[in-house]
Design an enzyme around this catalytic site. Structure first.
Site, short mmCIF file in Angstrom:
data_model
loop_
_atom_site.label_atom_id
_atom_site.label_comp_id
_atom_site.label_asym_id
_atom_site.label_seq_id
_atom_site.Cartn_x
_atom_site.Cartn_y
_atom_site.Cartn_z
N LYS A 19 16.61 -21.70 -17.91
CA LYS A 19 17.99 -21.21 -17.75
C LYS A 19 18.98 -21.86 -18.73
O LYS A 19 19.78 -21.18 -19.36
CB LYS A 19 18.46 -21.46 -16.31
CG LYS A 19 19.79 -20.83 -15.98
CD LYS A 19 19.63 -19.38 -15.63
CE LYS A 19 20.94 -18.72 -15.32
NZ LYS A 19 20.76 -17.33 -14.89
N GLU A 62 7.24 -38.09 -17.43
CA GLU A 62 8.19 -36.97 -17.49
C GLU A 62 9.33 -37.10 -16.49
O GLU A 62 10.33 -36.40 -16.61
CB GLU A 62 7.44 -35.64 -17.29
CG GLU A 62 6.89 -35.38 -15.89
CD GLU A 62 5.54 -36.04 -15.61
OE1 GLU A 62 5.19 -37.01 -16.32
OE2 GLU A 62 4.83 -35.61 -14.69
N HIS A 84 3.91 -41.21 -14.33
CA HIS A 84 4.54 -39.96 -14.76
C HIS A 84 5.67 -40.22 -15.76
O HIS A 84 6.79 -40.53 -15.37
CB HIS A 84 5.09 -39.20 -13.54
CG HIS A 84 3.99 -38.60 -12.72
ND1 HIS A 84 3.44 -37.37 -13.00
CD2 HIS A 84 3.30 -39.10 -11.68
CE1 HIS A 84 2.47 -37.12 -12.15
NE2 HIS A 84 2.35 -38.16 -11.34
N CYS A 93 -1.81 -38.64 -15.07
CA CYS A 93 -2.26 -38.70 -13.67
C CYS A 93 -3.59 -37.95 -13.49
O CYS A 93 -4.61 -38.40 -14.02
CB CYS A 93 -1.15 -38.17 -12.77
SG CYS A 93 -1.39 -38.65 -11.06
N TYR A 94 -3.61 -36.80 -12.83
CA TYR A 94 -4.87 -36.05 -12.71
C TYR A 94 -5.46 -35.78 -14.09
O TYR A 94 -6.68 -35.83 -14.29
CB TYR A 94 -4.60 -34.72 -11.99
CG TYR A 94 -5.86 -33.89 -11.76
CD1 TYR A 94 -6.60 -34.03 -10.60
CD2 TYR A 94 -6.30 -32.98 -12.73
CE1 TYR A 94 -7.76 -33.29 -10.41
CE2 TYR A 94 -7.45 -32.24 -12.55
CZ TYR A 94 -8.17 -32.39 -11.38
OH TYR A 94 -9.32 -31.66 -11.20
N ASP A 131 21.61 -13.52 -17.90
CA ASP A 131 20.28 -13.23 -18.45
C ASP A 131 20.20 -11.86 -19.10
O ASP A 131 19.71 -11.72 -20.22
CB ASP A 131 19.21 -13.35 -17.34
CG ASP A 131 19.26 -14.70 -16.66
OD1 ASP A 131 19.82 -15.63 -17.25
OD2 ASP A 131 18.75 -14.81 -15.53
N GLY A 149 -1.91 -33.01 -11.02
CA GLY A 149 -2.33 -31.90 -10.16
C GLY A 149 -2.60 -32.41 -8.76
O GLY A 149 -2.80 -33.61 -8.56
#
Ligand code: XMP
Length: 517
Positions: free
Chosen positions: A373, A175, A173, A85-86, A231, A58
């Site tokens: 998506k 990710e 991180h 992290c945060y 969509d 964050g």
């Protein structure tokens, strides 16, 4: 509170730019993941019966007054937690540790030193593994019951854990792709610590979505506007699978569609899927409203207004309707964040429908609101939609109206449709369609002199554009092999009457936008 039919790992969002990425990484492991705001209560989380929680990073500093704190009851739920992290820092200070701000921010790569090989989080991780760091604050005192199992030169507490409680924290991180073994860290948490089962795939999504739609809709009717895009098509087919003829689709032909599009939509939905389809041919209404208009915003407003009028006139013919289906996707939902209780349902203004008229008291049905998506595309394939539709490039709501620069007339639109079809055909022939985010053609409001046979010509000019992009927020022009452009240009001048010059647009976004208007 929502309970999930699949093993689920929740991402508690502290406002990180990477929250979506964390959820995606977990889903890539076939474990369902959903982002919730950090304000959710421990009781709400307990009711969800989830396997694990990941605290995101964050932008705030945990040392700042009023910075986000999760409900401390979360630590008593017995659910494994990974703080990133945060997330690591907030978990530390809520459990008796301390955080300080070293002199320098750390931003970039760092190499991991493993201190305890047995750590569940570090299984399969190699010493000196490359990590991506981006932080100002650092943990300086370990929280109670925690040990540190990994460090980096500038950050002693890079990996910390309380094995007994299944709490883990990482300063880097995992990710992002820059962390070379990021996937392994996350797998160790999701499978090793949380013991989640990899049971999330499109087949299981269809089964649970169908059950959910049936329960919500009961014996009432749903209206769905089709646009020709992915969509709305996927949403319609999914809903149809759930409730059959209780679904009514409306397709408005605004006269601004691509070549063959109106026929394709009717054939696919009516003939192939047997879906109740109301087709409104409103070409005349759109063209007469656009007559003489050249200013881009004025065009968009007119197209939007005529669409809404046509769509609701059609809807009123459909009988008693209780729900309006929308192809809202997960990123739209996250972007319209509201504090707790989930984001509010907004109808995209540029999408198919504007605000609801007062007298139509419809509920929204958004069966894709948990999907990204590429997951919608995978779902489309699972539901048997043709590959060509599923992988189709985005197309703007106002259609060729904003690609016919200058005045929009039937004749110019027909010319543009032919140009566009040839361009796309050549791209497909070259096998490049899926490398490109979006390819389009515009007709410009100028004429140019040319020579064809022995004759002087004075005709329309078209511009071709193809871009690569991640999310349409920024884009770069696509570097075609020259022969692809050459074939397209020569076919356009030869086959499309009224065009004698072809340009290729090499503007990136910014400063240009993807569309010309
Ligand atoms: P721009 O031109 O702003 O476009 O760079 C970004 C992306 O959005 C699409 N676009 C629209 N899509 N209704 C839509 O559904 C619209 O009014 C609209 N305007 C632009 C555009 O094609 C590109 O993918």
């Amino acid at each position: 509170m929502q309970q999930f039919p699949h093993d689920t790992v929740i991402v508690l969002d502290f406002g990180a730019q990477y929250s979506q990425l964390i959820a995606r990484r977990v889903r890539e492991m076939h474990v369902y993941s959903q982002i919730v705001p950090y304000t959710i209560t421990a009781a709400e989380l307990k009711a969800m019966q989830i396997k694990g929680i990941i605290f995101s990073g964050g932008p705030a500093s945990v040392r700042a007054e009023g910075s986000p704190r999760p409900d401390p009851g979360i630590y008593d739920l017995g659910i494994p937690i990974l703080g990133i992290c945060y997330g690591l820092q907030v978990m530390s200070i809520q459990n008796g540790g301390a955080v300080e701000r070293p002199e320098k921010r750390e931003y970039g790569f760092a190499d991991l030193t493993i201190l305890q090989k047995e750590s569940s989080l570090l299984q399969g991780i190699t010493d000196s593994s490359r990590l991506w760091m981006s932080h100002g604050d650092s943990v300086c005192t370990l929280p109670e019951g925690f040990s540190h199992t990994g460090s980096t030169p500038n950050c002693p507490y890079t990996v910390i854990e309380n094995e007994a409680k299944h709490f883990y924290g990482v300063q880097f991180h995992p990710e992002v792709v820059h962390t070379t073994q990021g996937k392994t860290f996350l797998e160790n948490f999701v499978f090793g610590v949380c013991k989640a089962e990899a049971n999330w795939d499109m087949g299981s999504f269809v089964a649970s979505a169908v059950a959910e739609i049936r329960e919500k809709v009961g014996d009432r009717q749903v209206l769905c506007g089709l646009s020709g895009g992915v969509d709305s098509a996927v949403a319609a087919v999914l809903i149809h699978k759930a409730i059959g003829d209780q679904l009514v689709c409306v397709f408005v032909n605004n006269g601004l569609l691509r070549k063959g599009e109106a026929e394709m939509v009717q054939k696919l939905f009516r003939d192939n899927y047997n879906i109740r389809l109301q087709y409104a041919d409103a070409e005349q209404a759109f063209l007469s409203a656009l007559k003489g208009v050249t200013e881009p915003e004025a065009k968009r407003k007119i197209i939007g207004k005529v669409f809404v009028d046509t769509f609701y006139a059609e809807a009123r013919k459909a009988g008693e309707i209780s729900f309006l289906a929308q192809g809202t996707l997960y990123p739209d939902v996250i972007e319209s964040k509201s504090p707790s209780g989930g984001p509010s349902a907004t109808i995209k203004s540029h999408h198919n429908v504007g605000g609801l008229p007062e007298d139509l008291k419809w509920e929204l049905l958004e069966p894709l609101r948990e999907l990204f998506k590429d997951e919608v595309r995978a779902l489309g394939r699972e539901l048997g939609l043709p590959q060509e539709l599923v992988n189709r490039h985005p197309f703007p709501g106002p259609g060729l109206g904003v690609r016919c620069i200058g005045e929009v007339t039937k004749e110019r639109l027909d010319t543009l449709r032919d140009v566009d079809a040839i361009f796309i055909e050549e791209i497909r022939k070259a096998g490049l369609y899926d490398d490109i985010w979006q390819a389009l053609a515009c007709l410009l409001p100028v004429k140019s002199v040319g020579v064809q046979g022995d004759e002087r010509t004075y005709e329309e000019v078209c511009s071709l554009r193809a871009v690569t992009s991640e999310d349409a927020m920024t884009a770069d022009w696509y570097r075609f092999p020259p022969e692809v452009l050459q074939h397209a240009a020569s076919r356009i001048c030869n086959e499309v009457e009224g065009v004698n010059r072809v340009l290729y647009d090499i503007t990136s976004k910014p400063p240009g936008t993807i569309e010309w208007e």
